[in-house]
Motif scaffolding. Structure first.
Motif, PDB file in Angstrom:
ATOM      1  N   THR A 114       0.975  -1.090  -0.106  1.00 57.49           N
ATOM      2  CA  THR A 114       0.088   0.146   0.128  1.00 57.49           C
ATOM      3  C   THR A 114       0.631   1.251   0.052  1.00 57.49           C
ATOM      4  OG1 THR A 114      -1.742  -1.055   1.212  1.00 57.49           O
ATOM      5  CG2 THR A 114      -1.727   1.267   1.175  1.00 57.49           C
ATOM      6  N   LEU A 115       1.853   1.176   0.823  1.00 60.02           N
ATOM      7  CA  LEU A 115       2.798   2.364   0.921  1.00 60.02           C
ATOM      8  C   LEU A 115       3.526   2.726  -0.546  1.00 60.02           C
ATOM      9  CD1 LEU A 115       4.587   4.416   2.775  1.00 60.02           C
ATOM     10  CD2 LEU A 115       6.091   2.567   2.856  1.00 60.02           C
ATOM     11  N   HIS A 116       3.857   1.762  -1.164  1.00 61.55           N
ATOM     12  CA  HIS A 116       4.622   1.764  -2.272  1.00 61.55           C
ATOM     13  C   HIS A 116       3.634   1.842  -3.662  1.00 61.55           C
ATOM     14  CE1 HIS A 116       8.153   0.599  -0.426  1.00 61.55           C
ATOM     15  NE2 HIS A 116       8.024  -0.586  -0.136  1.00 61.55           N
ATOM     16  N   GLY A 117       2.494   1.730  -3.436  1.00 64.53           N
ATOM     17  CA  GLY A 117       1.316   1.722  -4.456  1.00 64.53           C
ATOM     18  C   GLY A 117       1.696   0.526  -5.331  1.00 64.53           C
ATOM     19  N   SER A 118       2.109  -0.627  -4.760  1.00 67.94           N
ATOM     20  CA  SER A 118       2.572  -1.750  -5.669  1.00 67.94           C
ATOM     21  C   SER A 118       1.897  -2.967  -5.264  1.00 67.94           C
ATOM     22  CB  SER A 118       3.816  -2.234  -5.280  1.00 67.94           C
ATOM     23  OG  SER A 118       4.901  -1.214  -5.510  1.00 67.94           O
TER      24      SER A 118
END
Length: 108
Positions: free
Chosen positions: A21-25
């Motif tokens: 979620t943090l990385h948008g991955s």
């Protein structure tokens, strides 16, 4: 832990799902980074550094509030389920030289 990336996630208290979620991955991408199957891109390292900076900033704000309150022995901290707030409280507690340590009661 097999990789530096996995160690960083553990140190920051991030699950692989939270890291995705943090990385948008995608989660499978983060899993590949964590086991060393794929190279972690520079942007992901930047995300982790920014996340750690948020923890440190929050921890320093806690310390300042504690000092302004006269270095009280017992604190209550509203985390509202925010993992950054929880990690900041842990950082504050572990960096304190108080003996006995400051008691922090967490409230969601």
């Amino acid at each position: 832990m097999k990789t530096l990336y996995a160690a960083c996630l553990a140190r920051l208290g991030l699950s692989q799902s939270e890291a995705a979620t943090l990385h948008g991955s995608r989660l499978d991408t983060v899993k590949n980074w964590a086991v060393g199957r794929r190279t972690v891109p520079d942007g992901a390292w930047s995300d982790l550094r920014a996340y750690e900076a948020r923890i440190v900033d929050r921890s320093e704000a806690l310390r300042e509030a504690w000092e302004d309150a006269g270095e009280i022995r017992d604190m209550e901290l509203q985390t509202h389920g925010d993992p950054v707030a929880l990690m900041a409280a842990a950082d504050f507690l572990l960096s304190s030289n108080e003996d006995p340590p400051v008691m922090i009661e967490l409230k969601n």
